[in-house]
Design a protein around this motif. Sequence first.
Motif, short mmCIF file in Angstrom:
data_model
loop_
_atom_site.label_atom_id
_atom_site.label_comp_id
_atom_site.label_asym_id
_atom_site.label_seq_id
_atom_site.Cartn_x
_atom_site.Cartn_y
_atom_site.Cartn_z
N MET A 39 -0.66 -6.07 0.55
CA MET A 39 -0.51 -6.09 -0.91
C MET A 39 -1.82 -5.70 -1.59
O MET A 39 -1.82 -4.98 -2.60
N VAL A 40 -2.95 -6.13 -1.02
CA VAL A 40 -4.24 -5.75 -1.57
C VAL A 40 -4.44 -4.24 -1.45
O VAL A 40 -4.94 -3.59 -2.37
N VAL A 41 -4.05 -3.68 -0.30
CA VAL A 41 -4.16 -2.23 -0.12
C VAL A 41 -3.30 -1.50 -1.14
O VAL A 41 -3.71 -0.46 -1.69
N TYR A 42 -2.11 -2.02 -1.44
CA TYR A 42 -1.27 -1.40 -2.47
C TYR A 42 -1.98 -1.37 -3.82
O TYR A 42 -1.92 -0.38 -4.55
N THR A 43 -2.64 -2.48 -4.15
CA THR A 43 -3.36 -2.50 -5.42
C THR A 43 -4.54 -1.53 -5.39
O THR A 43 -4.87 -0.92 -6.41
N GLU A 44 -5.17 -1.38 -4.22
CA GLU A 44 -6.26 -0.41 -4.09
C GLU A 44 -5.76 1.00 -4.33
O GLU A 44 -6.44 1.84 -4.93
#
Length: 391
Positions: A39-44
């Motif tokens: 999910m963090v990578v998606y926000t990145e």
Amino acid sequence: MRYMPNVWKLFAIRFFSSLIPAYVIERLYWEERGMTIEMVVYTEIIYAVTIVLLELPTGIMADKWGRKPMIVLSAFMGCCEFLILLFATEFWHFALVVFLAAIGRSASSGAENALLYDSLLSAGEETSFEKYLGHLNALDISATIIAALCGSLLASRFHYELNYGISFVSTLVSLGLTLTLVEPAVKNPTDEDPPIPIRTYITASVRFFRNHPGVYLVLLSGMVTGSAVNFIDEFWQTYLDRVHIPVLYFGLVSAAIFMLRLPGNLVAHKLKSVFGYSSLLSAIMAGIALGFLCLSVMKGISGLAAILLVCLMAGVMEPLAAGYLQHRIDSSMRATLGSFQSLGENAVLSVIGIGFGYFSSKLDIFGGFGFIACICCLFLIYFSYASRKHI
């Protein structure tokens, strides 16, 4: 000399905008509120795509209507970010935060360097740009270290929300300081001249890079290494958590990470005159590639040495790449062309992020770092060949 105070104001703005104790426990705070690595990578990726879309328009606006409004906008977005994070509980809250962060980053990325250079130009000090930028980055790092040490101590004793409240106050101070900046006088189209279409700015920028392959290659190296180092900045806390290092020591590790960026920023202007751009950039990229390779196989506390190596190399890159560009462009398009590096870096980041997220989901954070190592090695081979002809 009336614009030289801008330099010291930029120092103060950067100090308070970096005095953010929330960053030292950011991944833990996000994870506590339900955000996984994927999910963090998606926000990145949301962050990177937003910057790619907005970087050139904000750079053009900074050149046409002034650098100060863009810097003020960036500071205002920073305030909004931390206000939302204090209450964030859902994925879309965090997605909104990174969207606002991307707006702020794209607004300031070209404008800040342009304002600094033109303020120095007004005082006949433009040849010292790398020196002042290095010192500006050093102050940035110092503020980050102070925030990290205090933030980890606070996080070990109080709720994580306290760190975010203090960070919000710091961004408010930074916003107030941006309002005191003075727009330097540069050679822009006069009010009597017809407005220059955005297409003209883009065409002129593309033509500039086509006619200056050395600039393109240096900026490309900054884009690739900058996007790679971003994954250290974003996920070193996750790495420490995986190797079972207590949060109490996160501040010390963060301090070491940023402390090692100080020497490079302070001496980059001297190193370039001794070793030249080609050799120096090759050494930086080789060091970064080696660091990520070690991180992918060292699944213990010894991996900290690899993180520190990457940060040591990264400290030299930013002033080196920025200075190479700034010395070769005109003030009328300084922010626009300066935005290209951030645009390209985030375009690369969004592509690499997909692979990083995939390998992290399969092999945890270690697999993600291994993927970054492969990308850095491949680019180093390309750079070694291309730099012989263009740098």
